[in-house]
Design a protein around this motif. Structure first.
Motif: not given
Length: 271
Positions: A24, A32-33, A118, A74-75
């Motif tokens: 992150l 990307r995560i 996040k 998702d991210n």
């Protein structure tokens, strides 16, 4: 599960969370995560998985009104408190849905339903998972660690030694060594304090050689600004100076440190 199993589970949760957190962090180009690690964390919780349109949703019902806590994998890693249908509308709307002004407002502004995103979502989940574990222990639990560590060291079983040291370090709050104290082909743990500026103090320090299967402890804290202490530390590593403790005695010292602690619980919950 017993204390050992619960503590290993905590270590596993923390490692997965660290993997996700690293993915992150800002990077160029953006990365990307770590979906696999995050999915493993969600699977450890009581979240149900549902695939809607192009979204992977993890959710659980939190009230009788149909609203749920929903993580979108998702991210952005947003955690919503709303319905699955509402999240799908906001995150993956169809052309027909976007024509509506009311829907357009929802799509453009989700502050009314977003709980976190996040790293905040990650830490929330990590805390939930760890809080569900019973991490209280008895002297017998720690004495069993000592016995297992001694046996593994005697038998030259590196993985067994590493596991016991990892568990004892977890109980004591020891950290893995920062760069200044890292040694090739060694596992290094210690009590670490970061002072103002660039100074880091570490000690006691536990060193386990994966090549020679030797176990040593340096008791006195060493500062990254203390050149004489760092020189002696290097001498201990090279075998030119003796460590304060060596071999099975290190496990005994760690056991005694743990048993001197109170309360005998890791990450106690607030009453």
């Amino acid at each position: 599960m017993g204390f050992r199993e619960n503590l290993l589970q905590k270590v596993h949760i923390d490692r997965l969370a660290d993997q996700v957190l690293r993915s992150l962090r800002p990077a160029d180009p953006p990365q990307r995560i770590d979906r696999a690690a995050m999915q493993d964390l969600l699977d450890l919780g009581d979240y149900e998985h549902r695939h809607e349109r192009d979204l992977d949703l993890y959710f659980r019902i939190t009230d009788g009104g149909g609203k749920q806590l929903i993580v979108v994998l998702d991210n952005e890693l947003k955690l919503y408190h709303t319905t699955v249908e509402d999240v799908v509308l906001r995150k993956s709307p169809t052309v027909k849905e976007m024509v509506s002004i009311r829907n357009a407002i929802k799509i453009l502004n989700d502050k009314d339903v977003v709980v976190s995103s996040k790293s905040d979502t990650l830490r929330r989940l990590q805390t939930e998972l760890i809080d569900a574990l019973d991490l209280s222990y008895t002297p017998a639990d720690i004495e069993a660690f000592e016995a297992d560590g001694r046996q593994a060291l005697q038998n030259g079983y590196a993985d067994g030694v590493t596991e016991v040291l990892t568990l004892l370090a977890e109980v004591l709050g020891y950290a893995k060594a920062p760069k200044a104290f890292q040694i090739p082909h060694h596992h290094v743990w210690g009590a670490m304090v970061k002072n103002e500026g660039i100074e880091i103090q570490m000690g006691p320090i536990v060193l386990f050689s994966l090549v020679h299967l030797t176990l040593r402890m340096v008791k006195q804290p060493i500062s990254t600004l203390d050149k004489a202490a760092l020189t002696r530390f290097q001498q201990v590593i090279r075998g030119e100076a003796q460590a304060d403790l060596e071999g099975p005695a290190v496990f005994t010292a760690l056991k005694e440190q743990v048993l001197a602690q109170k309360p005998r619980i890791i990450n106690p919950k607030a009453e």
